[in-house]
Design an enzyme around this catalytic site. Sequence first.
Site, PDB file in Angstrom:
ATOM      1  N   ASP A  11       0.860  -1.190   0.000  1.00  0.00           N
ATOM      2  CA  ASP A  11       0.000   0.000   0.000  1.00  0.00           C
ATOM      3  C   ASP A  11       0.896   1.240   0.000  1.00  0.00           C
ATOM      4  O   ASP A  11       1.594   1.510   0.979  1.00  0.00           O
ATOM      5  CB  ASP A  11      -0.882  -0.047   1.262  1.00  0.00           C
ATOM      6  CG  ASP A  11      -1.885   1.085   1.333  1.00  0.00           C
ATOM      7  OD1 ASP A  11      -1.657   2.131   0.693  1.00  0.00           O
ATOM      8  OD2 ASP A  11      -2.886   0.925   2.053  1.00  0.00           O
ATOM      9  N   HIS A  12       0.841   1.975  -1.096  1.00  0.00           N
ATOM     10  CA  HIS A  12       1.780   3.092  -1.248  1.00  0.00           C
ATOM     11  C   HIS A  12       1.467   4.258  -0.307  1.00  0.00           C
ATOM     12  O   HIS A  12       2.250   5.179  -0.160  1.00  0.00           O
ATOM     13  CB  HIS A  12       1.771   3.575  -2.705  1.00  0.00           C
ATOM     14  CG  HIS A  12       3.098   4.133  -3.144  1.00  0.00           C
ATOM     15  ND1 HIS A  12       4.011   4.673  -2.272  1.00  0.00           N
ATOM     16  CD2 HIS A  12       3.662   4.248  -4.367  1.00  0.00           C
ATOM     17  CE1 HIS A  12       5.080   5.101  -2.941  1.00  0.00           C
ATOM     18  NE2 HIS A  12       4.897   4.837  -4.207  1.00  0.00           N
ATOM     19  N   ARG A  13       0.317   4.217   0.369  1.00  0.00           N
ATOM     20  CA  ARG A  13       0.040   5.259   1.354  1.00  0.00           C
ATOM     21  C   ARG A  13       0.899   5.055   2.588  1.00  0.00           C
ATOM     22  O   ARG A  13       1.159   5.977   3.340  1.00  0.00           O
ATOM     23  CB  ARG A  13      -1.437   5.228   1.777  1.00  0.00           C
ATOM     24  CG  ARG A  13      -2.393   5.587   0.665  1.00  0.00           C
ATOM     25  CD  ARG A  13      -3.819   5.313   1.067  1.00  0.00           C
ATOM     26  NE  ARG A  13      -4.040   3.903   1.378  1.00  0.00           N
ATOM     27  CZ  ARG A  13      -5.188   3.407   1.814  1.00  0.00           C
ATOM     28  NH1 ARG A  13      -6.210   4.208   1.997  1.00  0.00           N
ATOM     29  NH2 ARG A  13      -5.324   2.115   2.055  1.00  0.00           N
TER      30      ARG A  13
END
Length: 574
Positions: free
Chosen positions: A546-548
Site C-alpha cells: 500500500d503506497h500510502r
Amino acid sequence: MATIEVKVPDIGDFDEVSVIEVLVKAGDKVKAEQSLVTVESDKASMEIPSSAAGTVKELKVKLGDKVKQGSVLIVLEADGAGAVPSPQPSPAGGRGSEASSSASTQAPAVPSPSPASAGEGRGEGVRPQTTEIRVPDIGDFKDVAVIEILVKPGDTIKAEQSLITVESDKASMEIPSSAAGILKELKVKIGDTVNVGDLIGMLEGVGAASPSPQPSPQRGEGASPVAVSAAVSPSPAAGEGRGEGVRTPPTAALPPHEPTAPTANLPHASPSVRKFARELGVPLDEVKGTGPKSRITQEDIQAFTRAVMKGETTTKAVGAKPAAAGGGGEALGLLPWPKVDFAKFGPVERKDMGRIKKISGANLHRNWVMIPHVTNHDDADITDLEAFRVQLNKENEKSGVKLTMLAFLIKACVAALKKFPEFNASLDGDQLVYKQYFNIAFAADTPNGLVVPVIKDADKKGLFQISTEMGELAKKAREGKLGPADMSGACFTISSLGGIGGRYFTPIINAPEVAILGVCKSQMEPVWDGKQFVPKLMLPLSLSWDHRVIDGASAARFNAYLGAILGDFRRTML
Ligand code: CAO
C-alpha cells in the site's frame, strides 16, 4: 512540568451539553488547539480544543457526561512552550475570582461570545415592514460555511426559528431568525461562506423582535455588530442585561425554541462527522445513525461507504439512475457495465455466484479500488532451503507432518515484518497502527472459492507446528468449516501458487493489512556467481504494498531481506 486542567470554555448560553465524542485518551500527546471532545446541545455541536500542548494525564469526562462552562475535561502535563497556563475567566462573566493552585485554563472559547454591549443603543426603532436577518455574533468564527438551508421563500417564520446551519471545522450551529414574518428572499445558498453581519434573508410583515438595525456606537471596533444584534437577539430579556456587562452568548447557540419541521428531519451528526461525510460524498440523510439519539457516527459513515462499495446498498442519487448490470461503477463516474445478450452468440448457462465468491469478490473489489497498490517482483535462491526441507521431511517421515515451503515462508515473513514494522501496520484514519503480534494469513483455494485462514502468533511457533496448523486449516477450508475466528486477526497475507505454477502475479492486499506476498513455482535457473553460471532453485516473489503506508525503497529492501533469509535461513536467528 506544569499540570493544567483544561476546562470547558465559555460556550454561550448552554447550560449543560452532552459529551458525544471523546477524541483523546490518557497518554496521548495533544497540540494546542487540538480538539479534545465534541459536545452537543439540541442546536449546535462543537469540538472543544485544548488550550495547551502536552500529554493527557487524566480524562475527566466520558461519553454521555453533561458538562458546562468550567467543567474540567482533562488534566494535561503541559509542554513548556505550548502551555497557556493562566485561566481565562471573564470578569464580565463573573468568573474573575476563580483561582487554582495548579495552573487552570479554559480552552479557547468555541464559539467565543461577543462583548457585553451588543444590545446597547438600540433605541425605540420603528417596526420595519421588511426586516433584514443577518448573521449574528458567532464569536471568533470567520468564513463559516452554510451547510444547510432550513427554510425557503414564502415560509412563515417564527421568531427564533432556525434558518440555516453554518459550520466551521470546529463547530456547527443553527442560526435563528430574530423576527417573525414571511420569508421574502433568501440571500445565501449552500456552500456560501458567511461572516458576522452578512445578510441571510429578508422577512416581511409581522412582529420583528429586534427592530433597530442601527449600528451601535458602544459596540467597539466591530464592523457591523448592530445589524447582527438584530439578528441575534433571542428575546427581549436576553437583550436587556447586556448593558450591564453581562456577556452575550452567541445567539446561534441560544434559542430555546422547538425545532421546526425541517430541523427535525436533519441528520444528527457532529461537525467532524459531517465534514468526513462531505469529503467522501456520503449523503448524511441516507445514513442510519447508531449513536445515542440516532446520532450518526464516523463508523456509520464508514459502514455506509463499505456497503455502497460492496454493492449492498446504493445512494438515492445512484439508485435513481437506470440500473446497469454489474452496477456500482456509476458511483465512481465510470461507464455502465456492458449489457450483452450472450445467448445471441451461442448457448449459455446461468448460475448464481457462491456465497464465498460474492463475499471475497466484494472485499477484493473494495481493496483494489481503495488501496494504491504497487507490486515488486524479485527472486529468492532457495536451493539450500529446499534441500534442507527435503532432508527434514525424510528424517521426520514417521511423524506424519510434512514441512511445506509455505511454512518456511511464513517464518521468513515474520522475520521481515519484525525488521520492517510498517509492513505489519494498518491505517486507521491519520494514524498507523503498528501491530506487535505476528498473525500470518495464507490464501487457500477451495472448491467454493478463495478463503484466507490465519496462523496466529507465528513468531512463537516452530516450523512443524505451523505446518500442522496449516494442514488443519487448509482441510477445514476445503470442507467449508472455517469459522470467523480462523479467518480474523491477520497482519500480513501470503498467497502461494507454488504448487500450481506461474511466474509472477499481482496479489491484491487484504485490507486493513498493508502488504501481501505472492509466491509462484520455484524452478532451476542458471545464475551467474561472478565466474560462471550455476544451477539454482529460484523462487519468484511478488510483493504488493500500500503506497500510502510503504515506500518503494522499503518494499525493495523487504524483498531483498526476504530473499537473503530464504537463501540462508540461519539469518532468521540474527
Ligand atoms: N515452488 C515449487 N513447488 C512448490 C511450491 C513452490 N513455491 N510450493 C509448493 N510446492 C509444491 C509442494 O512442495 C508440493 O509438492 P509435493 O506434493 O511434491 O510435496 C506441491 O507443490 C503442492 O503443494 P500445496 O500447494 O498443496 O501445498 P502448500 O503448502 O504449498 O500450499 C495451500 C497450501 C493451502 C496454500 C495451497 O493448497 C493453496 O490453496 N494454494 C492456492 C492459493 C491461492 O489460490 N492463491 C491465489 C490467491 S489470489 O486468487
